[in-house]
Motif scaffolding. Structure first.
Motif, PDB file in Angstrom:
ATOM      1  N   VAL B 222       0.845  -1.210   0.000  1.00  0.00           N
ATOM      2  CA  VAL B 222       0.000   0.000   0.000  1.00  0.00           C
ATOM      3  C   VAL B 222       0.877   1.256   0.000  1.00  0.00           C
ATOM      4  O   VAL B 222       0.636   2.200  -0.766  1.00  0.00           O
ATOM      5  CB  VAL B 222      -0.943   0.000   1.233  1.00  0.00           C
ATOM      6  N   PHE B 223       1.936   1.251   0.821  1.00  0.00           N
ATOM      7  CA  PHE B 223       2.809   2.433   0.884  1.00  0.00           C
ATOM      8  C   PHE B 223       3.520   2.664  -0.465  1.00  0.00           C
ATOM      9  O   PHE B 223       3.686   3.800  -0.905  1.00  0.00           O
ATOM     10  CB  PHE B 223       3.867   2.272   1.987  1.00  0.00           C
ATOM     11  N   GLY B 224       3.948   1.564  -1.085  1.00  0.00           N
ATOM     12  CA  GLY B 224       4.625   1.681  -2.389  1.00  0.00           C
ATOM     13  C   GLY B 224       3.703   2.291  -3.426  1.00  0.00           C
ATOM     14  O   GLY B 224       4.099   3.157  -4.225  1.00  0.00           O
ATOM     15  N   PHE B 225       2.443   1.827  -3.402  1.00  0.00           N
ATOM     16  CA  PHE B 225       1.438   2.385  -4.320  1.00  0.00           C
ATOM     17  C   PHE B 225       1.241   3.877  -4.037  1.00  0.00           C
ATOM     18  O   PHE B 225       1.186   4.693  -4.968  1.00  0.00           O
ATOM     19  CB  PHE B 225       0.122   1.621  -4.150  1.00  0.00           C
ATOM     20  N   LEU B 226       1.160   4.240  -2.751  1.00  0.00           N
ATOM     21  CA  LEU B 226       0.936   5.653  -2.392  1.00  0.00           C
ATOM     22  C   LEU B 226       2.109   6.532  -2.814  1.00  0.00           C
ATOM     23  O   LEU B 226       1.917   7.653  -3.305  1.00  0.00           O
ATOM     24  CB  LEU B 226       0.718   5.777  -0.873  1.00  0.00           C
ATOM     25  N   VAL B 227       3.326   6.035  -2.614  1.00  0.00           N
ATOM     26  CA  VAL B 227       4.516   6.810  -3.014  1.00  0.00           C
ATOM     27  C   VAL B 227       4.487   7.064  -4.524  1.00  0.00           C
ATOM     28  O   VAL B 227       4.686   8.192  -4.994  1.00  0.00           O
ATOM     29  CB  VAL B 227       5.812   6.061  -2.622  1.00  0.00           C
ATOM     30  N   ALA B 228       4.206   5.992  -5.290  1.00  0.00           N
ATOM     31  CA  ALA B 228       4.160   6.140  -6.751  1.00  0.00           C
ATOM     32  C   ALA B 228       3.002   7.050  -7.165  1.00  0.00           C
ATOM     33  O   ALA B 228       3.146   7.894  -8.058  1.00  0.00           O
ATOM     34  CB  ALA B 228       4.016   4.768  -7.403  1.00  0.00           C
ATOM     35  N   LEU B 229       1.856   6.889  -6.486  1.00  0.00           N
ATOM     36  CA  LEU B 229       0.681   7.701  -6.824  1.00  0.00           C
ATOM     37  C   LEU B 229       0.970   9.191  -6.616  1.00  0.00           C
ATOM     38  O   LEU B 229       0.694  10.005  -7.508  1.00  0.00           O
ATOM     39  CB  LEU B 229      -0.514   7.270  -5.966  1.00  0.00           C
ATOM     40  N   MET B 230       1.544   9.543  -5.470  1.00  0.00           N
ATOM     41  CA  MET B 230       1.773  10.954  -5.195  1.00  0.00           C
ATOM     42  C   MET B 230       2.885  11.513  -6.082  1.00  0.00           C
ATOM     43  O   MET B 230       2.832  12.677  -6.511  1.00  0.00           O
ATOM     44  CB  MET B 230       2.106  11.184  -3.713  1.00  0.00           C
ATOM     45  N   GLY B 231       3.896  10.693  -6.374  1.00  0.00           N
ATOM     46  CA  GLY B 231       4.954  11.127  -7.305  1.00  0.00           C
ATOM     47  C   GLY B 231       4.391  11.398  -8.684  1.00  0.00           C
ATOM     48  O   GLY B 231       4.653  12.431  -9.303  1.00  0.00           O
TER      49      GLY B 231
END
Lengths: 262, 274
Positions: B222-231
């Motif tokens: 979930v955190f990896g997805f969020l990092v990529a999403l916000m980037g």
């Protein structure tokens, strides 16, 4: 539709095109016909909406009102897939080249071929080398990265990318901006050559009068969101239109006033 | 009867109060609007992951960028975290004569919380910022528009592979972080605190359960997805020139970090509170 009727349909027909950003009406009812196989150059001051006009045709900006017909079919009434198919028949040379930094030159040139035609990478490389040769670049340039190229070479590569898939309709956004006069003339010559060779229809936007005269079969002046004059390039300098006259002769005084923000 | 001055000052006070309420309302609407935009962006990105054409080269490149190149910083963070945790817990647990619990405390802290959270924050600072800067530069130099003119959907080509790679790469990094975090605790426990190495490892393995590791890996995805999403979101929507790209990069790191901590709480509630 009869042959005569088909011939009468322009490649691109724009009617009543309007686009505003907030309170500013950038395009205020553009009417324009571009016959197939001809080159139209749109001139106009900075911020007059030339780039917005092209982006509306390419589907990069959604206009507020009007119609854009390609071969008689309204692009704005098409579904997403139809619009994508129509855009696939177009090519665009961006003002700053817009080459993909993360890809070598040959992949930049072959990008559309790989995306549209599903050709293999080896075949795409071969075709990219052939297109690079058409714009006067050696195959070895294909292995370089965009950051390693001069401004003129970047424009050539961007031109190669725009023509690689042999588009029916080509757009050129300020093709000579940032180039010295000699390189500008070279790029203009390449544009005229490739448009003639492909039998494409071309629309260029520019501030550069010398470039306009070299490329155009017809010139249109865009001012305050409207086409205020259209004619042959040899009548441009003697148009009798006060707006065109001021712009082409670069006079400070006249109907065109520059908006300065303090 | 109130004086005219009192009525006027009362009206002015009421006006200031209403202005303040209006300002709060505007801010709330702006936040809601932004959340809506991000949700729609995420939904479009996820839908493009499963629809052809696929770009395996872009996924591979993103995996290398997010995962492989973040390995050194995540590894160093994990090993030092494990070391500090062992040292701190030794002094704290000594007050209750419970030093033997150091191994369990280290492994549970690392696998459940510190591994995924610290790896997520490190990746947000490194790969999230890089994504926002790359996409932001592509936006302001017309490269994203160029993709569209070349019959390529930018959401599919640029965003979807990064979202997928983020959700895959961070769990893999967290596996490494878990191992190195426990190793850091082991080093301190055996070399500095005089624990028997075999006993320490036995305690570690006895206490840790599959759910501890799995919950950490789910958090990491979930955190990896969020990092990529916000980037991707901040880079894709950046405006202006270099300043706009800089602002997008900052916003990507800050928003991803805050979201990681917020979602960490939510996921902990889901996994461990019954």
């Amino acid at each position: 539709m009869s042959d005569a009727a088909v011939a009468a349909v322009p490649k691109l027909r724009i009617r009543g095109l309007r686009k505003g950003f907030g309170a500013k009406q950038v395009l205020d009812g553009i009417d324009l016909d571009v016959p197939a196989g001809t080159s139209l150059v749109v001139i106009g001051g900075s911020g007059s909406g030339k780039s917005v006009l092209i982006k509306c045709v390419l589907g990069l900006i959604e206009p507020d009102a009007g119609t854009i017909e390609l071969d008689g079919r309204n692009l704005l009434a098409m579904d997403r897939e139809g619009r994508e198919r129509a855009v696939a028949t177009m090519g665009m040379l961006f003002q700053n080249g817009a080459l993909f930094d993360s890809l070598p030159v040959w992949e930049n040139v072959a990008f559309g071929l790989l995306a549209r035609h599903r050709v293999g990478r080896r075949e795409a490389r071969g075709r990219a080398d052939a297109v690079l040769a058409q714009v006067g670049l050696a195959p070895s340039v294909g292995d370089l990265w965009p950051a390693e190229l001069s401004g003129g070479m970047q424009k050539r590569v961007a031109l190669a990318r725009a023509i690689a898939a042999a588009p029916d309709l080509l757009f050129f956004d300020e093709p000579t901006t940032g180039l010295d006069p000699i390189m500008g003339a070279v790029i203009d010559g390449l544009i005229v050559d490739v448009v003639k060779r492909l039998g494409s229809t071309a629309i260029a936007i520019t501030h550069d009068m010398a470039s306009a005269m070299r490329i155009a079969d017809s010139v249109a002046m865009l001012h305050k969101g409207r086409i205020v004059w259209q004619g042959a390039p040899d009548t441009l300098m003697t148009s009798g239109n006060a707006i065109v006259d001021q712009f082409t002769h670069g006079r400070r005084e006249g109907p065109i006033t520059m908006e300065l923000r303090r | 009867m109130p004086s005219l001055n009192a009525i006027v000052s009362g009206a002015a006070l009421m006006e200031r109060l209403l202005d303040a309420v209006a300002a709060i309302g505007k801010a709330a609407i702006a936040v809601a609007r932004q959340c809506g935009r991000i949700t729609l962006f995420a939904a479009e990105g996820v839908s493009q992951i499963v629809r052809p054409p696929f770009y395996p080269r872009m996924v591979g490149r993103s995996l290398a960028e997010i995962g492989y190149f973040s390995l050194p910083v995540v590894a160093l963070t994990a090993i030092f975290t494990g070391m500090v945790l062992a040292l701190q817990s030794a002094t704290g647990l000594a007050r209750f004569s419970a030093e033997t619990q150091i191994a369990s405390l280290v492994v549970l802290s690392v696998t459940r919380e510190l591994g995924p959270v610290l790896a997520g924050l490190m990746v947000a600072g490194r790969a999230g910022a890089a994504m926002a800067a790359e996409l932001g530069t592509m936006r302001v130099t017309d490269q994203i528009d160029a993709l569209t003119t070349l019959s390529t959907n930018p959401m599919k080509y640029l965003v979807a592979p990064r979202l997928l790679a983020g959700a895959i790469a961070l769990p893999l990094l967290v596996v490494v972080a878990d191992i190195l975090g426990v190793l850091g605790g082991y080093i301190i426990a055996t070399l500095r605190l005089g624990f028997n190495g075999h006993v320490y490892l036995e305690n570690t393995l006895n206490f840790v359960q599959t759910q501890d590791v799995v919950s950490g890996l789910v958090k990491a995805a979930v955190f990896g997805f969020l990092v990529a999403l916000m980037g991707c979101y901040n880079g894709y929507n950046s405006k202006g020139g270099a300043q706009g790209v800089g602002s997008a990069t900052t916003a990507a790191v800050v928003s991803a970090s805050v979201l990681i901590l917020a979602f960490d709480y939510v996921l902990t509630e889901i996994f461990f509170v019954r």
